[in-house]
Design a protein around this motif. Structure first.
Motif, PDB file in Angstrom:
ATOM      1  N   TYR A  60     -14.718  13.492   1.727  1.00 27.79           N
ATOM      2  CA  TYR A  60     -15.413  14.703   1.602  1.00 27.79           C
ATOM      3  C   TYR A  60     -16.545  14.569   0.348  1.00 27.79           C
ATOM      4  N   SER A  96      -9.161  15.225   2.869  1.00 28.50           N
ATOM      5  CA  SER A  96     -10.548  14.890   2.141  1.00 28.50           C
ATOM      6  C   SER A  96     -11.278  14.298   3.302  1.00 28.50           C
ATOM      7  N   LYS A 115     -11.793  16.733   6.255  1.00 25.87           N
ATOM      8  CA  LYS A 115     -13.124  17.789   5.993  1.00 25.87           C
ATOM      9  C   LYS A 115     -14.373  16.964   6.175  1.00 25.87           C
ATOM     10  N   CYS A 116     -14.336  15.784   5.865  1.00 23.01           N
ATOM     11  CA  CYS A 116     -15.532  15.048   5.876  1.00 23.01           C
ATOM     12  C   CYS A 116     -16.021  14.980   7.273  1.00 23.01           C
ATOM     13  N   ARG A 168     -16.983  18.289   8.833  1.00 23.15           N
ATOM     14  CA  ARG A 168     -18.423  18.789   8.384  1.00 23.15           C
ATOM     15  C   ARG A 168     -19.446  17.867   9.321  1.00 23.15           C
TER      16      ARG A 168
END
Lengths: 437, 437
Positions: free
Chosen positions: A40, A305, A308-309, A312
């Motif tokens: 992320y 992390s 979430k990356c 997105r």
């Protein structure tokens, strides 16, 4: 790309990959190339989080009154006037990982009280079960990776794991002898080269079969998975879309996820579940992805992390208005009783369907074992074509079912009234008979 | 994979790929490997569509009363009691392509009345602007493909096109001399080998710069794109997230998409826009993806089939409750006036920001040209580090902005009250001065 980075500049994902390797070398081995790359980035959402509460906050790319309240269109705001939750939160962006209060409540609702239950993270909110599966595919499925799936399976697994990620779907013939045979999972796994990471998709209660294993079958299933994990890193994806929809008293209702956390260090499980069926909120697109590690551990943060990356990079933050609706619903004291009432409606249809099928001619149709979920699957006699039967049922019997070629028909009794079920089965039987003659 | 299929069994996508090739060889050349593979499978949603209206319909994997109405939990149903739209549709699955009435209304709302406007499809509903971009990346971006983006750009483009799809981000220095220079797009495109397909991302009004071209600059931009398309198949992605948020009378408000449809047969444009900013519905996750072909043409249906396949493989059907909210909002007679009021609030903040920045010391900060959208971008003096300034503003000035390294700060005036803007700029200026000394 990791290898192509200069030796003096560590890849931005290196630190979290190290956290993963320390907690579980098997988990690192299971990550796809994309999964290893993902981290992320410390950019806008991160900077906005740091600016929260500052007197002057010009970080937020949302249209507000300058004091954190959305500048809502009156015509839009009235649409959510019945919502008992936070209207402002419903109209602004959700955090990328989902509303924390909803995540906590969902974890609390599902985690068994037994101290032996597997560790579990705070679930990440995703845009529906499919999105949870697609994120797991991004994280763990590379071109050529074996993805073992009991047949018959939900066709969309093929789009998610094979088409989009290049995985290799390996069918496991688990209903071979007209009963659920957990040992059938072992053969395709044992046929892979030793040490090669693999995925297993478990959808229980299942679509399209509508089956959940008995306690003894569950034990054998866990044994089979443990045996397979002795030879390779193994990711077990628990697709718990139909969690709780179980209609026989002797069938365990708890997800297998809660038993898989400590049986072998090379076996990792993830859990995907959601509001779609559990709260009968098909239109909401709120589901959850849970990892087999307790909250706030370095390995858990590393997986969050990465996820979430990829969140997105695929859809951005999850839908806020649906999360507020789900949260407000779950905060009602009577909600579990309401959910139980829905289960009882489906249980009555299930019983009506069983009875009608028991009266049907077994030379024309044989249901695969079913006891849960939303569906039953009928096997047609050899030589008959499911698609031809489906088209005949549409054209001549005013009846729609789903064909699962070559020889199965799926009945979605979740959307058929109890009193219509005997006639539905009669028409299906008559359609098959007509096609047979 | 296409090549690996047997010569006697056509690939299931062959027919729609042929439709695409007949309409536009450049479009076929632009498709990624995944884009060429994708075709909407004739399985459950297709079979369910055929069964609609049948007396006995057991195709639908949703929990209903048997007559098409959701078996809603009372605690959940009351959350949508203020919705003026169809409550049942809000709680059940949306069609995978979105609600047709919303798609028609959105098309009608955006399509210019001029007969010269480019052709446009019925937009597909996607789960937010990011998801629209991710689908375009799936369809059109392969490993190594050049993706030309004006700098500075929204960092998430990197995750969507480079991280997830392996595209090669090629920056175009379009604000080089402190003004918008469309010709700067040409150099990186002309540097590519002749005939190699390429993508261009155009985000106007832009994040983070907050700029929209003048009429004359738009003409030059169209010329530059036409020139580039003379040498290669070119996909122009119009990311119209901030459509309509324009604050100067002489700046065209219409998307460039409407001019790009007929300038060169090798130039294809897609339009991505949505309710996020246009209806101030950040929490809704409703956006739209429009192709440059009229509805119901074979090429349009082919692109829809591919997109629906990838939609199913990434998130499944789009959120229904947000679509109902958006549709009910758009059906209010006064909604366009309400949208205009939001624009006027932002226009006043924009003017306050311009005035405050004009009073600031140009040796400390210089705004890039801005006239629209939600943001302004400040360039710091050489030698200063944007991240250091950001941290100082947080720590000493109670002020949050976003650092865009190495030397830019982004001000999101969309979330700052008009009366706070002079003091915000003073604090930013003071922070930069402190960091300079």
């Amino acid at each position: 790309m990791l290898a192509a980075m200069s030796a003096t500049t560590p890849h931005p994902a290196q630190a979290i990959n190290d956290d993963i390797a320390r907690a579980s070398p098997a988990l690192l081995a299971l990550l796809s190339e994309l999964g290893r790359e993902a981290v992320y980035p410390p950019d806008i959402p991160h900077q906005a989080a740091q600016a929260r509460g500052k007197r002057f906050n010009a970080t937020i790319g949302q249209i507000t009154d300058g004091h954190g309240r959305v500048l809502a269109l009156p015509s839009l705001e009235r649409q959510v006037s019945g919502l008992e939750g936070d209207h402002n939160a419903a109209l602004l962006y959700s955090p990328i990982e989902g509303r924390e209060s909803l995540r906590r409540r969902w974890r609390g609702r599902h985690r068994p009280s037994s101290p032996a239950a597997s560790p579990s993270s705070l679930p990440l909110v995703v845009a529906g079960l499919t999105h949870g599966l697609a994120l797991v595919a991004d994280l763990f499925c590379d071109r050529g990776r074996a993805v073992v799936v009991p047949v018959p399976f939900w066709g969309n697994y093929r789009q998610i794991f094979a088409l989009r990620r290049g995985g290799r779907i390996v069918p496991a013939d688990i209903y071979r002898a007209g009963r659920f045979d957990p040992a059938a999972l072992r053969a395709p796994l044992d046929a892979l080269p030793e040490g090669e990471p693999a995925l297993v998709l478990l959808n229980l209660p299942s679509n399209p079969v509508g089956y959940s294993p008995t306690a003894s079958e569950s034990d054998h299933l866990v044994e089979a998975l443990a045996g397979a994990a002795a030879r390779r890193p193994l990711l077990v994806v628990c697709d718990d879309a139909y969690a709780g929809l179980v209609y026989e008293d002797d069938i365990p209702r708890e997800s297998l996820f809660w038993r898989l956390g400590s049986i072998d260090e090379r076996l990792l499980a993830v859990k995907i579940d959601g509001c779609t069926k559990e709260l009968v909120f098909f239109g909401g697109r709120v589901a959850f992805l849970t990892f087999p590690f307790e909250p706030d551990l370095p390995v858990t943060r590393a997986l969050e992390s990465k996820t979430k990356c990829l969140l997105r990079a695929s859809v951005g933050s999850p839908v806020a208005v649906s999360q507020e609706i789900a949260l407000a619903t779950l905060e009602h004291a009577g909600v579990e009783a309401e959910i139980e009432q829905v289960r009882q409606v489906l249980a009555r249809r299930y019983r009506a369907l069983r009875e009608a099928l028991e009266r049907a001619d077994p030379r024309l149709l044989r249901p695969l074992p079913f006891n849960s979920g939303c569906f039953a699957l009928l096997e047609l006699p050899e030589g008959l074509d499911a698609e031809a039967v489906r088209l005949r049922l549409l054209a001549e019997f005013d009846t729609g079912v789903v064909a699962s070629p070559p020889r199965h028909l799926r009945i979605a009794y979740c959307s058929v009234a109890e009193e219509a079920i005997p006639e539905l089965v009669s028409r299906i039987e008559a359609g098959i008979a007509a096609e047979s003659s």
